[in-house]
Write a protein that holds these residues in place. Sequence first.
Motif, mmCIF file in Angstrom:
data_model
loop_
_atom_site.group_PDB
_atom_site.id
_atom_site.type_symbol
_atom_site.label_atom_id
_atom_site.label_comp_id
_atom_site.label_asym_id
_atom_site.label_seq_id
_atom_site.Cartn_x
_atom_site.Cartn_y
_atom_site.Cartn_z
ATOM 1 N N TYR A 91 0.619 -0.978 -0.149
ATOM 2 C CA TYR A 91 -0.023 -0.041 0.109
ATOM 3 C C TYR A 91 0.945 1.576 -0.298
ATOM 4 O O TYR A 91 1.882 1.476 1.273
ATOM 5 C CB TYR A 91 -1.004 0.450 1.550
ATOM 6 C CG TYR A 91 -1.317 -1.354 1.093
ATOM 7 C CD1 TYR A 91 -2.490 -1.656 0.500
ATOM 8 C CD2 TYR A 91 -1.864 -1.941 2.529
ATOM 9 C CE1 TYR A 91 -3.108 -3.084 0.771
ATOM 10 C CE2 TYR A 91 -2.768 -3.120 3.079
ATOM 11 C CZ TYR A 91 -3.087 -3.064 1.461
ATOM 12 O OH TYR A 91 -3.795 -4.495 1.868
ATOM 13 N N TYR A 92 0.816 1.519 -1.439
ATOM 14 C CA TYR A 92 1.817 3.095 -1.115
ATOM 15 C C TYR A 92 0.757 4.825 -1.151
ATOM 16 O O TYR A 92 0.242 4.552 -2.478
ATOM 17 C CB TYR A 92 2.230 3.232 -2.272
ATOM 18 C CG TYR A 92 3.142 4.177 -1.966
ATOM 19 C CD1 TYR A 92 4.419 4.644 -1.970
ATOM 20 C CD2 TYR A 92 2.855 5.366 -3.692
ATOM 21 C CE1 TYR A 92 5.219 5.203 -2.139
ATOM 22 C CE2 TYR A 92 3.933 6.443 -4.057
ATOM 23 C CZ TYR A 92 4.791 6.252 -3.445
ATOM 24 O OH TYR A 92 6.026 7.066 -3.578
ATOM 25 N N GLY A 93 0.696 5.193 -0.228
ATOM 26 C CA GLY A 93 0.039 6.729 -0.375
ATOM 27 C C GLY A 93 -0.669 6.637 0.661
ATOM 28 O O GLY A 93 -0.636 6.208 2.397
ATOM 29 N N GLY A 94 -1.717 8.188 0.940
ATOM 30 C CA GLY A 94 -2.073 8.654 2.185
ATOM 31 C C GLY A 94 -1.491 9.302 3.268
ATOM 32 O O GLY A 94 -0.393 9.561 3.208
ATOM 33 N N ASP A 95 -2.327 9.886 4.005
ATOM 34 C CA ASP A 95 -1.470 10.278 4.964
ATOM 35 C C ASP A 95 -0.573 9.846 6.153
ATOM 36 O O ASP A 95 -0.782 8.416 5.660
ATOM 37 C CB ASP A 95 -2.842 11.774 6.025
ATOM 38 C CG ASP A 95 -3.375 12.046 5.588
ATOM 39 O OD1 ASP A 95 -3.077 13.251 4.388
ATOM 40 O OD2 ASP A 95 -4.389 12.659 5.712
ATOM 41 N N VAL A 96 0.462 10.074 6.970
ATOM 42 C CA VAL A 96 1.175 9.006 7.418
ATOM 43 C C VAL A 96 0.164 8.555 8.904
ATOM 44 O O VAL A 96 -0.298 8.843 8.627
ATOM 45 C CB VAL A 96 1.894 10.214 8.550
ATOM 46 C CG1 VAL A 96 3.038 9.430 9.099
ATOM 47 C CG2 VAL A 96 2.880 11.489 7.748
ATOM 48 N N GLY A 97 0.281 7.032 8.005
ATOM 49 C CA GLY A 97 -0.106 6.296 9.268
ATOM 50 C C GLY A 97 -1.105 5.336 8.145
ATOM 51 O O GLY A 97 -1.846 4.549 8.913
ATOM 52 N N LEU A 98 -1.657 6.352 6.987
ATOM 53 C CA LEU A 98 -3.139 6.232 7.177
ATOM 54 C C LEU A 98 -2.434 4.759 6.308
ATOM 55 O O LEU A 98 -4.161 3.153 6.597
ATOM 56 C CB LEU A 98 -3.592 6.601 5.663
ATOM 57 C CG LEU A 98 -4.653 5.805 4.571
ATOM 58 C CD1 LEU A 98 -5.580 5.897 5.694
ATOM 59 C CD2 LEU A 98 -5.304 7.475 3.916
ATOM 60 N N ALA A 99 -1.838 4.551 5.490
ATOM 61 C CA ALA A 99 -1.763 2.837 4.861
ATOM 62 C C ALA A 99 -1.517 1.575 6.045
ATOM 63 O O ALA A 99 -1.854 0.634 5.573
ATOM 64 C CB ALA A 99 -0.089 3.030 3.759
ATOM 65 N N GLU A 100 -1.201 1.990 6.861
ATOM 66 C CA GLU A 100 -0.698 1.138 7.772
ATOM 67 C C GLU A 100 -1.972 0.852 8.775
ATOM 68 O O GLU A 100 -2.293 -0.355 8.545
ATOM 69 C CB GLU A 100 0.697 1.427 9.004
ATOM 70 C CG GLU A 100 0.729 0.519 10.133
ATOM 71 C CD GLU A 100 1.571 -1.257 9.230
ATOM 72 O OE1 GLU A 100 1.514 -1.469 9.859
ATOM 73 O OE2 GLU A 100 1.655 -0.488 8.803
ATOM 74 N N LYS A 101 -2.625 1.635 8.928
ATOM 75 C CA LYS A 101 -4.092 1.638 9.216
ATOM 76 C C LYS A 101 -5.107 0.512 7.946
ATOM 77 O O LYS A 101 -5.582 -0.273 8.395
ATOM 78 C CB LYS A 101 -4.939 2.661 9.712
ATOM 79 C CG LYS A 101 -6.256 2.779 10.420
ATOM 80 C CD LYS A 101 -6.623 4.109 10.450
ATOM 81 C CE LYS A 101 -8.069 3.914 11.190
ATOM 82 N NZ LYS A 101 -8.441 3.216 12.471
ATOM 83 N N LEU A 102 -4.776 0.631 6.976
ATOM 84 C CA LEU A 102 -5.360 0.227 5.738
ATOM 85 C C LEU A 102 -4.911 -0.864 5.852
ATOM 86 O O LEU A 102 -5.784 -2.605 5.590
ATOM 87 C CB LEU A 102 -5.548 0.338 4.492
ATOM 88 C CG LEU A 102 -6.054 -0.261 3.407
ATOM 89 C CD1 LEU A 102 -7.397 -0.123 3.059
ATOM 90 C CD2 LEU A 102 -5.332 0.933 2.106
ATOM 91 N N LYS A 103 -4.158 -1.707 6.097
ATOM 92 C CA LYS A 103 -3.251 -2.988 6.805
ATOM 93 C C LYS A 103 -3.809 -3.455 7.360
ATOM 94 O O LYS A 103 -4.924 -4.602 7.531
ATOM 95 C CB LYS A 103 -2.033 -2.746 6.472
ATOM 96 C CG LYS A 103 -0.261 -4.245 7.046
ATOM 97 C CD LYS A 103 0.178 -4.148 7.367
ATOM 98 C CE LYS A 103 0.864 -5.222 7.869
ATOM 99 N NZ LYS A 103 2.312 -5.080 8.140
ATOM 100 N N GLU A 104 -4.006 -2.795 8.920
ATOM 101 C CA GLU A 104 -4.727 -3.883 9.964
ATOM 102 C C GLU A 104 -6.204 -4.283 9.876
ATOM 103 O O GLU A 104 -6.535 -5.174 9.626
ATOM 104 C CB GLU A 104 -4.397 -2.569 11.662
ATOM 105 C CG GLU A 104 -2.959 -2.651 11.445
ATOM 106 C CD GLU A 104 -3.292 -0.881 12.108
ATOM 107 O OE1 GLU A 104 -4.318 -0.505 12.847
ATOM 108 O OE2 GLU A 104 -1.939 -1.017 12.728
#
Length: 249
Positions: A91-104
């Motif tokens: 997942y590449y993009g979004g505000d800081v932390g968004l891609a990690e939240k998407l992953k979760e």
Amino acid sequence: MDDAVATLDRWIEGRRREYVCVTGVHGVMECRCDPSLRKIHDEAGMVTPDGMPLVYFLRLVGKKRTQRVYGPDLMRAMTALSATRGYRQFYYGGDVGLAEKLKETLVRSASGLQVVGTFSPPFRALTPEEDRAIVDMINAARPDIVWVGLSTPKQERWMAAHRGQIEAPVMIGVGAAFDFLAGTKRQAPLWMQRHGLEWLFRLCSEPKRLWRRYAYIVPGFSCLAAGELLRRAMQGRKSTGAMPSREAG
């Protein structure tokens, strides 16, 4: 949607290097003003109709099988397929932390989903060294799909510029799908989505950011679509009109 998913599945199995533009009226209007962006869409492996206004228009001009292939729905469908096939996600993009939240969020929703990396780039132009480091990081993770959430037209330009560098078989630009699926932004109700009113919901949700965009897009596309339909109707009348008879001399 079935056609899109089957195509992506085939590309991954064949280790193709393609990118996908998930494009609505906004993307179409941007392409009319920017030949370089139009070329990026022309060279994409697939371009899907992201919004219902575009779907309605395509059906009216004869593309009767057209259905909406909406970014968040395509991401859900490919996430489910990836969990069963073992396809690896980045997942590449979004505000800081968004891609990690998407992953979760997606790992919880799809048992067995492999997410091999996330990265939220800074909101500025990258240096060549930074860009090379990002490409190396993505390639080292060996994803099968790179999901790009940078908004239009930034994500389309990024995918086209990196098609020869990113080794993943597929890159897919899905814009706000990162926010919608991670739960950081609300999606329009289904009835608004089905009736082509999602733009109105988003405008009301983020008026300061989006009012200039929709002030141009909505009337502009409406006029162009009406003009094209009128032109086709006039051509149809001419082609079906009776030929004048010739009297015997």
